[in-house]
Design a protein around this motif. Structure first.
Motif, PDB file in Angstrom:
ATOM      1  N   ALA A 280      13.559 -10.670  -4.987  1.00  0.00           N
ATOM      2  CA  ALA A 280      14.699 -10.694  -5.906  1.00  0.00           C
ATOM      3  C   ALA A 280      15.947 -10.044  -5.313  1.00  0.00           C
ATOM      4  CB  ALA A 280      14.298 -10.001  -7.203  1.00  0.00           C
ATOM      5  N   LYS A 281      15.749  -8.961  -4.531  1.00  0.00           N
ATOM      6  CA  LYS A 281      16.926  -8.218  -4.094  1.00  0.00           C
ATOM      7  C   LYS A 281      17.288  -8.472  -2.637  1.00  0.00           C
ATOM      8  CE  LYS A 281      16.056  -4.584  -7.368  1.00  0.00           C
ATOM      9  NZ  LYS A 281      15.240  -3.414  -7.518  1.00  0.00           N
ATOM     10  N   GLY A 282      16.550  -9.283  -1.965  1.00  0.00           N
ATOM     11  CA  GLY A 282      16.872  -9.502  -0.549  1.00  0.00           C
ATOM     12  C   GLY A 282      15.762 -10.213   0.185  1.00  0.00           C
ATOM     13  N   ARG A 283      15.471  -9.716   1.383  1.00  0.00           N
ATOM     14  CA  ARG A 283      14.474 -10.406   2.195  1.00  0.00           C
ATOM     15  C   ARG A 283      13.717  -9.379   3.039  1.00  0.00           C
ATOM     16  NH1 ARG A 283      19.944 -12.267   5.120  1.00  0.00           N
ATOM     17  NH2 ARG A 283      20.471 -10.116   5.543  1.00  0.00           N
ATOM     18  N   TYR A 284      12.537  -9.770   3.420  1.00  0.00           N
ATOM     19  CA  TYR A 284      11.733  -8.931   4.287  1.00  0.00           C
ATOM     20  C   TYR A 284      11.433  -9.679   5.559  1.00  0.00           C
ATOM     21  CZ  TYR A 284      10.263  -6.585   0.003  1.00  0.00           C
ATOM     22  OH  TYR A 284      10.230  -5.917  -1.177  1.00  0.00           O
ATOM     23  N   LEU A 285      11.336  -8.924   6.648  1.00  0.00           N
ATOM     24  CA  LEU A 285      10.687  -9.472   7.837  1.00  0.00           C
ATOM     25  C   LEU A 285       9.220  -9.128   7.664  1.00  0.00           C
ATOM     26  CD1 LEU A 285      12.804  -8.422  10.964  1.00  0.00           C
ATOM     27  CD2 LEU A 285      12.592 -10.688   9.963  1.00  0.00           C
ATOM     28  N   VAL A 286       8.336 -10.120   7.782  1.00  0.00           N
ATOM     29  CA  VAL A 286       6.893  -9.853   7.706  1.00  0.00           C
ATOM     30  C   VAL A 286       6.412  -9.682   9.141  1.00  0.00           C
ATOM     31  CG1 VAL A 286       4.661 -10.700   6.887  1.00  0.00           C
ATOM     32  CG2 VAL A 286       6.760 -11.348   5.679  1.00  0.00           C
ATOM     33  N   MET A 287       5.951  -8.484   9.470  1.00  0.00           N
ATOM     34  CA  MET A 287       5.626  -8.179  10.870  1.00  0.00           C
ATOM     35  C   MET A 287       4.191  -7.699  11.011  1.00  0.00           C
ATOM     36  SD  MET A 287       9.070  -6.112  11.639  1.00  0.00           S
ATOM     37  CE  MET A 287       9.033  -6.263  13.388  1.00  0.00           C
ATOM     38  N   ASP A 288       3.684  -7.762  12.255  1.00  0.00           N
ATOM     39  CA  ASP A 288       2.361  -7.202  12.524  1.00  0.00           C
ATOM     40  C   ASP A 288       2.389  -5.732  12.156  1.00  0.00           C
ATOM     41  OD1 ASP A 288       1.761  -9.568  13.730  1.00  0.00           O
ATOM     42  OD2 ASP A 288       2.207  -8.849  15.760  1.00  0.00           O
ATOM     43  N   TYR A 289       1.289  -5.260  11.627  1.00  0.00           N
ATOM     44  CA  TYR A 289       1.253  -3.854  11.247  1.00  0.00           C
ATOM     45  C   TYR A 289       0.633  -3.010  12.361  1.00  0.00           C
ATOM     46  CZ  TYR A 289       0.726   0.381   8.667  1.00  0.00           C
ATOM     47  OH  TYR A 289       0.833   1.688   8.278  1.00  0.00           O
TER      48      TYR A 289
ATOM     49  N   LEU B 260      -3.286  -6.848   7.375  1.00  0.00           N
ATOM     50  CA  LEU B 260      -2.243  -5.855   7.145  1.00  0.00           C
ATOM     51  C   LEU B 260      -0.934  -6.323   7.760  1.00  0.00           C
ATOM     52  CD1 LEU B 260      -4.255  -2.688   7.988  1.00  0.00           C
ATOM     53  CD2 LEU B 260      -3.039  -3.045   5.843  1.00  0.00           C
ATOM     54  N   VAL B 261       0.160  -6.090   7.071  1.00  0.00           N
ATOM     55  CA  VAL B 261       1.475  -6.435   7.627  1.00  0.00           C
ATOM     56  C   VAL B 261       2.450  -5.297   7.337  1.00  0.00           C
ATOM     57  CG1 VAL B 261       1.265  -8.961   7.430  1.00  0.00           C
ATOM     58  CG2 VAL B 261       2.178  -7.639   5.511  1.00  0.00           C
ATOM     59  N   ALA B 262       3.524  -5.282   8.115  1.00  0.00           N
ATOM     60  CA  ALA B 262       4.631  -4.383   7.800  1.00  0.00           C
ATOM     61  C   ALA B 262       5.709  -5.259   7.184  1.00  0.00           C
ATOM     62  CB  ALA B 262       5.143  -3.712   9.058  1.00  0.00           C
ATOM     63  N   LEU B 263       6.254  -4.846   6.058  1.00  0.00           N
ATOM     64  CA  LEU B 263       7.361  -5.589   5.445  1.00  0.00           C
ATOM     65  C   LEU B 263       8.620  -4.766   5.649  1.00  0.00           C
ATOM     66  CD1 LEU B 263       5.764  -6.668   2.034  1.00  0.00           C
ATOM     67  CD2 LEU B 263       5.998  -8.026   4.108  1.00  0.00           C
ATOM     68  N   LYS B 264       9.538  -5.326   6.421  1.00  0.00           N
ATOM     69  CA  LYS B 264      10.775  -4.604   6.706  1.00  0.00           C
ATOM     70  C   LYS B 264      11.827  -5.122   5.744  1.00  0.00           C
ATOM     71  CE  LYS B 264      13.208  -3.187  10.876  1.00  0.00           C
ATOM     72  NZ  LYS B 264      13.218  -3.238  12.318  1.00  0.00           N
TER      73      LYS B 264
ATOM     74  N   LEU C 184       0.833  -1.209   0.000  1.00  0.00           N
ATOM     75  CA  LEU C 184       0.000   0.000   0.000  1.00  0.00           C
ATOM     76  C   LEU C 184       0.865   1.256   0.000  1.00  0.00           C
ATOM     77  CD1 LEU C 184      -2.797  -0.908   2.598  1.00  0.00           C
ATOM     78  CD2 LEU C 184      -2.880  -1.082   0.129  1.00  0.00           C
ATOM     79  N   GLY C 185       2.087   1.143   0.500  1.00  0.00           N
ATOM     80  CA  GLY C 185       2.968   2.314   0.504  1.00  0.00           C
ATOM     81  C   GLY C 185       4.104   2.133   1.489  1.00  0.00           C
ATOM     82  N   GLN C 186       5.079   3.025   1.363  1.00  0.00           N
ATOM     83  CA  GLN C 186       6.227   2.971   2.285  1.00  0.00           C
ATOM     84  C   GLN C 186       5.857   3.711   3.569  1.00  0.00           C
ATOM     85  OE1 GLN C 186       9.988   4.183   0.569  1.00  0.00           O
ATOM     86  NE2 GLN C 186      10.841   4.586   2.594  1.00  0.00           N
ATOM     87  N   ILE C 187       6.181   3.095   4.728  1.00  0.00           N
ATOM     88  CA  ILE C 187       5.853   3.747   5.994  1.00  0.00           C
ATOM     89  C   ILE C 187       7.056   4.481   6.539  1.00  0.00           C
ATOM     90  CG2 ILE C 187       4.688   3.447   8.204  1.00  0.00           C
ATOM     91  CD1 ILE C 187       4.981   0.379   7.607  1.00  0.00           C
ATOM     92  N   GLY C 188       8.209   3.921   6.356  1.00  0.00           N
ATOM     93  CA  GLY C 188       9.362   4.556   6.986  1.00  0.00           C
ATOM     94  C   GLY C 188      10.648   4.029   6.400  1.00  0.00           C
ATOM     95  N   GLN C 189      11.703   4.605   6.902  1.00  0.00           N
ATOM     96  CA  GLN C 189      13.028   4.206   6.437  1.00  0.00           C
ATOM     97  C   GLN C 189      13.896   4.073   7.675  1.00  0.00           C
ATOM     98  OE1 GLN C 189      14.730   4.553   2.899  1.00  0.00           O
ATOM     99  NE2 GLN C 189      16.144   3.350   4.130  1.00  0.00           N
ATOM    100  N   GLY C 190      14.344   2.875   7.962  1.00  0.00           N
ATOM    101  CA  GLY C 190      15.252   2.678   9.085  1.00  0.00           C
ATOM    102  C   GLY C 190      16.683   2.757   8.592  1.00  0.00           C
ATOM    103  N   GLN C 191      17.614   2.508   9.502  1.00  0.00           N
ATOM    104  CA  GLN C 191      19.029   2.530   9.102  1.00  0.00           C
ATOM    105  C   GLN C 191      19.337   1.456   8.074  1.00  0.00           C
ATOM    106  OE1 GLN C 191      22.074   2.516  12.287  1.00  0.00           O
ATOM    107  NE2 GLN C 191      20.306   2.689  13.633  1.00  0.00           N
ATOM    108  N   PHE C 192      18.552   0.365   8.114  1.00  0.00           N
ATOM    109  CA  PHE C 192      18.932  -0.818   7.332  1.00  0.00           C
ATOM    110  C   PHE C 192      18.022  -1.098   6.152  1.00  0.00           C
ATOM    111  CE2 PHE C 192      20.356  -1.170  11.648  1.00  0.00           C
ATOM    112  CZ  PHE C 192      21.724  -1.248  11.439  1.00  0.00           C
ATOM    113  N   GLY C 193      17.050  -0.277   5.955  1.00  0.00           N
ATOM    114  CA  GLY C 193      16.179  -0.495   4.808  1.00  0.00           C
ATOM    115  C   GLY C 193      14.811   0.108   5.044  1.00  0.00           C
ATOM    116  N   ARG C 194      13.979  -0.050   4.006  1.00  0.00           N
ATOM    117  CA  ARG C 194      12.655   0.578   4.060  1.00  0.00           C
ATOM    118  C   ARG C 194      11.648  -0.321   4.743  1.00  0.00           C
ATOM    119  NH1 ARG C 194      13.235   2.105  -2.193  1.00  0.00           N
ATOM    120  NH2 ARG C 194      14.602   3.878  -1.875  1.00  0.00           N
ATOM    121  N   VAL C 195      10.582   0.323   5.237  1.00  0.00           N
ATOM    122  CA  VAL C 195       9.473  -0.450   5.820  1.00  0.00           C
ATOM    123  C   VAL C 195       8.228  -0.116   5.005  1.00  0.00           C
ATOM    124  CG1 VAL C 195       8.161  -0.958   7.908  1.00  0.00           C
ATOM    125  CG2 VAL C 195      10.539  -0.248   8.106  1.00  0.00           C
ATOM    126  N   TYR C 196       7.519  -1.162   4.559  1.00  0.00           N
ATOM    127  CA  TYR C 196       6.310  -0.963   3.757  1.00  0.00           C
ATOM    128  C   TYR C 196       5.081  -1.447   4.525  1.00  0.00           C
ATOM    129  CZ  TYR C 196       9.624  -0.695  -0.133  1.00  0.00           C
ATOM    130  OH  TYR C 196      10.663  -0.363  -0.951  1.00  0.00           O
TER     131      TYR C 196
END
Ligand SMILES: Nc1ncnc2c1ncn2[C@@H]1O[C@H](COP(=O)(O)OP(=O)(O)OP(=O)(O)O)[C@@H](O)[C@H]1O
Length: 607
Positions: free
Chosen positions: A77-86, A36-40, A14-26
């Motif tokens: 393709a480019k890495g991995r996500y943590l699938v987290m509670d939103y 709903l989930v957060a993908l880190k 649905l969109g990007q929520i934030g940007q941490g030191q290590f990557g984006r959170v969607y």
């Protein structure tokens, strides 16, 4: 740029929520379940595998309502996500920065949530090591916000004991760091110290120590904490104990601290469930509202709408249109047209083609709905003309409709029989009402709304087993329904911002003086305490005008920050805005009506 592999994944971003030191959170939604989930997105170059595995292993071992759980790892393709509670409410920091003053009981509820989560982590031998408001996320529940601990990126197992240098420099946040952390000691007491700083900040509005990281570390080590007298004595002792310099003098466990907080709440007689916000302080009556003109009205007007220099006034079965010289509605109307319909007006919608009028004949059976499009205009000779279109009648017990912003199609849910809670949902082309899609059986939504010229939204509020949720279903202009997500609130009517239709404004049906702003992409929910339950909600390019029928009016900016409170001292029956800061207000008192033209620009400029 969206990661391409996600298009094939189980989640729709649905969109990007934030940007941490290590990557984006969607923010993403599960295509089948609507969850709903957060993908880190953890960039492998910047996020070392050992840190990733550590955070992941801690998170999967921790399952608790006050901890943001990690559900899975999703490879792309480019890495991995943590699938987290939103967590749709953002961070505790956002809530602290927001204008609404949280009630004391509610602040203690949030602390209780944090301590419950910490207790669970500590029972699993995990020390968080970075407790701070930015790492506390908020999930929406029927009772308000629930605080949940997140970001276990620098956590440690308690058996790891005291040692330094393994964090790769990620040692936590100096403002919340216990004194012993500066010489490399970690224990559960460090986390409790950080909670102590959060309590201090929540109660007093600022942290006990400020300055550069070096100053903060020294202050934690040496400086006495001073607590203002405004803090109730029972909570003062809690803070003092949590912020003891020696870890062994602090609370022995999160459970012990929790018991202390609950005891303080009892002493203070704070009942639960608590209101989320203390009522906001009234900003005072404003004399900044300028009256540009007033015209007597013969009847109590229930509908007002403005389109350019046309002003529509509706009452019962009657609709009139006053045509003014210019878009500022200067002076008196130069021409007028009116129509009387067979049945009472239910809704007016202004579109480029004219004013769409929906009427309902409930005195006849079967109930009949009629849609008209009426367009008064002025010719060069200054004579008022009109065009009028009547659509085929719709026979149904109940009809909910929404007209596309360009007036090209109509979404219609019609329920034929009161025993069947289902309706037929269909999109019809305007002006001939030819079907775009075959009818789809669906529960009757209390509201359909169009978001842009290609998409609309159907709301489905439900209540079951004491739990309440509103489901959001999206549809496109071909009539295809896309399952969306849900929020734990009862929402019957939402209003989009005209230039940003994916931002919706509504009122919590259970707390009519709490306004809700819902940003859909990504989902973000904000709750705003009001002084009254608004009856009129007028979205503007700069924010919102809210008013009740007693004339209380509040102005909010686009993010819900209160700008001004004004008492118009009018018994309002209808109101509409025009220009960027002007209002037409229809009022009725003691058998007399008035149409007032008001200018709010001074009030807005003073904010
Ligand atoms: N589960 C979640 N639900 C909702 N929003 C989240 C979630 N996780 C993170 N966020 C949002 O994304 C932002 C970035 O989070 P992230 O944990 O990646 O970085 P950070 O905490 O800002 O920094 P760090 O990289 O040091 O961990 C947060 O500020 C928060 O607003």
């Amino acid at each position: 740029m969206k990661p391409t592999a996600l298009h094939r994944s189980r989640y729709r971003i649905l969109g990007q929520i934030g940007q941490g030191q290590f990557g984006r959170v969607y923010c993403a939604v599960h295509r089948q379940t609507g969850e709903l989930v957060a993908l880190k997105d953890l960039n492998p170059q910047r996020f070392p595998t050992n840190r990733f595995l550590r955070e992941f292993s801690y998170l999967v071992s921790l399952r608790h309502p006050n901890i943001v759980s990690c559900r899975a790892i999703e490879h792309h393709a480019k890495g991995r996500y943590l699938v987290m509670d939103y967590c749709e409410g953002g961070t505790l920091r956002d809530l602290m920065d927001a204008q609404g003053q949280l009630s004391l009981g509610y602040r203690l509820n949030l602390i209780t949530d944090i301590l419950l989560g910490l207790e669970h982590a500590h029972q699993h031998n995990i020390i968080h090591c970075d407790i701070k408001p930015e790492n506390i996320l908020l999930s929406l529940t029927n009772q308000g916000w629930k605080a949940r601990i997140t970001d276990f990126g620098i956590s440690r197992l308690s058996q790891q004991g005291a040692h330094t240098g393994q964090d790769g420099g990620y040692t936590g946040s100096p403002a919340y760091m216990a004194p012993e952390r500066s010489y490399g000691q970690h224990s559960y007491a460090c986390d409790l110290y950080s909670v102590g700083i959060i309590i201090y900040e929540l109660l007093i509005g600022e942290r006990p120590f400020s300055g550069l990281p070096g100053d903060l570390i020294l202050a934690h080590l040496n400086q006495r904490v001073t607590i203002p007298d405004t803090v109730p004595p029972s909570l003062r002792t809690t803070i003092e104990r949590a912020l003891e310099k020696l870890p062994q003098r602090r609370f022995a466990s999160a459970r012990e601290m929790l018991t202390d907080i609950r005891h303080a709440a009892e002493v203070l007689e704070l009942k639960t469930p608590q209101r989320v916000f203390s009522p906001p302080v009234l900003l005072g009556e404003s004399d900044g509202v300028e009256i540009l003109g007033q015209t007597p009205l013969r009847d109590a007007v229930s509908y007002l709408a403005v389109e350019g220099r046309l002003v529509y006034l509706g009452m019962w079965k009657h609709l009139s249109c006053a045509i003014y010289r210019d878009f500022n509605l200067t002076g008196e109307a130069i021409a007028e047209k009116s129509i009387t319909l067979t049945d009472p007006i239910l809704e007016l919608n202004l579109r480029p083609q004219g004013c769409f009028i929906l009427t309902r004949a409930s005195s006849r059976l079967p109930v009949e709905y009629n849609l008209y499009c009426w367009r008064p205009s002025l010719n060069v000779a200054g004579t008022a003309l009109e065009e009028y279109q009547v659509f085929p009648p719709l026979q149904a017990r109940q009809v909910i409709h929404a007209i596309d912003v360009k007036g090209r199609w109509l979404a219609l849910a019609s329920q034929s029989n009161s025993k069947d809670r289902y309706s037929q949902f269909q999109l019809l082309k305007l002006p001939d009402l030819s079907p775009i899609n075959p009818p789809v059986r669906s529960p009757l939504p209390p509201q359909l709304l169009t978001l842009d010229n290609c998409h609309g939204l159907a709301l489905f509020p439900y209540q079951y087993h004491g739990k309440q949720r509103t489901y959001f279903y999206f549809f496109n202009r071909r009539g295809l329904i896309i399952k969306g997500f849900s929020v734990p609130l009862m929402l019957f009517s939402l209003i989009p911002l005209p230039d940003s239709p994916y931002q919706l404004f509504g009122i919590d049906a259970n707390e009519p003086d709490i306004a809700i702003i819902i940003k859909l992409k990504p989902l973000k929910v904000t709750r705003i305490a009001l002084n009254f339950a608004p009856k009129f909600i007028l979205p503007q390019s700069w924010g919102y005008i809210l008013a009740n029928s007693q004339g209380q009016m509040m102005l909010l900016d686009r993010d819900g920050f209160r700008m001004a409170y004004v008492n118009l001292s009018l018994k309002i029956t209808a109101m509409v805005s025009f220009g960027d800061s002007k209002l037409l207000v229809a009022s009725w008192s003691k058998g007399k009506g008035m149409l007032s033209k008001l200018d709010l620009s001074k009030v807005i400029d003073n904010c």
